[in-house]
Scaffold this motif. Sequence first.
Motif, short mmCIF file in Angstrom:
data_model
loop_
_atom_site.label_atom_id
_atom_site.label_comp_id
_atom_site.label_asym_id
_atom_site.label_seq_id
_atom_site.Cartn_x
_atom_site.Cartn_y
_atom_site.Cartn_z
N GLY A 79 0.82 -1.21 0.00
CA GLY A 79 0.00 0.00 0.00
C GLY A 79 0.85 1.25 0.00
N ASP A 80 1.88 1.29 0.86
CA ASP A 80 2.78 2.45 0.89
C ASP A 80 3.56 2.58 -0.40
OD1 ASP A 80 1.94 3.08 3.43
OD2 ASP A 80 3.66 2.17 4.45
N TYR A 81 3.97 1.44 -0.96
CA TYR A 81 4.74 1.51 -2.20
C TYR A 81 3.90 2.10 -3.33
CZ TYR A 81 7.32 0.37 -6.35
OH TYR A 81 7.97 0.49 -7.56
N PHE A 82 2.69 1.59 -3.50
CA PHE A 82 1.83 2.11 -4.57
C PHE A 82 1.53 3.59 -4.36
CE2 PHE A 82 0.05 -2.26 -5.76
CZ PHE A 82 0.74 -2.29 -6.95
N MET A 83 1.34 3.98 -3.10
CA MET A 83 0.99 5.37 -2.80
C MET A 83 2.12 6.33 -3.16
SD MET A 83 -0.29 6.91 0.86
CE MET A 83 -1.50 5.59 0.97
N ASN A 84 3.36 5.86 -3.06
CA ASN A 84 4.51 6.74 -3.26
C ASN A 84 5.27 6.48 -4.55
OD1 ASN A 84 4.52 8.20 -0.60
ND2 ASN A 84 4.69 6.10 0.15
N SER A 85 4.72 5.65 -5.42
CA SER A 85 5.42 5.31 -6.65
C SER A 85 4.64 5.76 -7.88
CB SER A 85 5.67 3.80 -6.73
OG SER A 85 6.18 3.44 -7.99
N ASN A 86 5.37 6.24 -8.88
CA ASN A 86 4.77 6.60 -10.16
C ASN A 86 5.17 5.63 -11.26
OD1 ASN A 86 3.47 9.00 -9.20
ND2 ASN A 86 5.46 10.04 -9.25
N GLU A 87 5.80 4.51 -10.87
CA GLU A 87 6.29 3.55 -11.85
C GLU A 87 5.13 2.82 -12.56
OE1 GLU A 87 9.30 3.20 -12.76
OE2 GLU A 87 10.48 4.10 -11.16
N SER A 88 5.37 2.47 -13.82
CA SER A 88 4.44 1.64 -14.57
C SER A 88 5.14 0.34 -14.93
CB SER A 88 3.98 2.36 -15.84
OG SER A 88 3.19 3.48 -15.53
N TYR A 89 4.38 -0.76 -14.94
CA TYR A 89 4.97 -2.08 -15.14
C TYR A 89 4.26 -2.84 -16.26
CZ TYR A 89 7.17 -1.15 -10.65
OH TYR A 89 7.91 -0.59 -9.64
N ASP A 90 5.04 -3.62 -16.98
CA ASP A 90 4.48 -4.49 -18.01
C ASP A 90 3.89 -5.75 -17.39
OD1 ASP A 90 5.47 -2.89 -20.26
OD2 ASP A 90 7.45 -3.54 -19.57
N SER A 128 -3.11 -1.77 -8.99
CA SER A 128 -2.41 -2.28 -10.17
C SER A 128 -2.89 -1.59 -11.44
CB SER A 128 -2.60 -3.79 -10.31
OG SER A 128 -1.92 -4.48 -9.28
N GLU A 129 -4.16 -1.22 -11.48
CA GLU A 129 -4.70 -0.54 -12.65
C GLU A 129 -3.93 0.73 -12.97
OE1 GLU A 129 -8.82 0.16 -12.16
OE2 GLU A 129 -9.34 -1.96 -11.99
N SER A 130 -3.49 1.42 -11.92
CA SER A 130 -2.77 2.69 -12.11
C SER A 130 -1.29 2.48 -12.38
CB SER A 130 -2.95 3.57 -10.87
OG SER A 130 -4.30 3.81 -10.60
N HIS A 131 -0.82 1.25 -12.23
CA HIS A 131 0.61 1.00 -12.36
C HIS A 131 0.94 -0.02 -13.45
CE1 HIS A 131 1.94 3.35 -8.82
NE2 HIS A 131 0.74 3.06 -8.37
#
Length: 219
Positions: A79-90, A128-131
């Motif tokens: 949860g913290d990682y997604f909140m603070n990350s702007n990375e996108s993944y394949d 995950s939808e946002s990343h």
Amino acid sequence: MKVNTDGVLLAVLCNSFKPSRILDIGTGTGLISLMLAQRFDHAKIDAVEIDESAAATAGMNFGNSKFSSNLKIISSSIGDYFMNSNESYDMIVSNPPFFINSLRSDSPKKDVARHTDIDFFETILNSSESHLTENGSLWLILPLDTSQMIKMIKTSKGSIRLQNEILISSFSDSVPHRSVLKFGFGGAEALVQNFVIYEKQGVYSNEYRELLSDFFTIF
């Protein structure tokens, strides 16, 4: 919980066309990330693990591998990682805790690894939808009852949908005990496949041997 069949199967059954960025949620000691680094040798892999000692072990395992430059351990809750990350993944993968509403063990470490609630899965699915990249995919391995719950979550909301389900059985005449789910953007009705681990007692199936031959020295 260092090497287990669930993690091994997820690592060989998940797929993406030449992924450049991969996220492993709840990497534990790094098994899945290491196998994906071997399969996709040009991919950069971020591995998130909330347990500090497990994260430290994963970091050591990454550093001792020839894929170390492609692997990064992140000690954090997802949860913290997604909140603070702007990375996108394949590709995003997870062999998550799945003993929902069941009796907790006496070990706090095992509780963290094995027990969670619906909020955990909603965080993974919705965040995950946002990343994910446009053609990216989310892969999970779960017991059958938990996978049914996950599919119901995505039926009611969100833009990623179930694209593929792989039902895993010990033997060809056994009831499936695990389900690998693939979510992504778009697609028609989900493709359902079957995967059998053993040909007979003590003898692995040909499909299991073929998929694991690059990873298991016994093959």
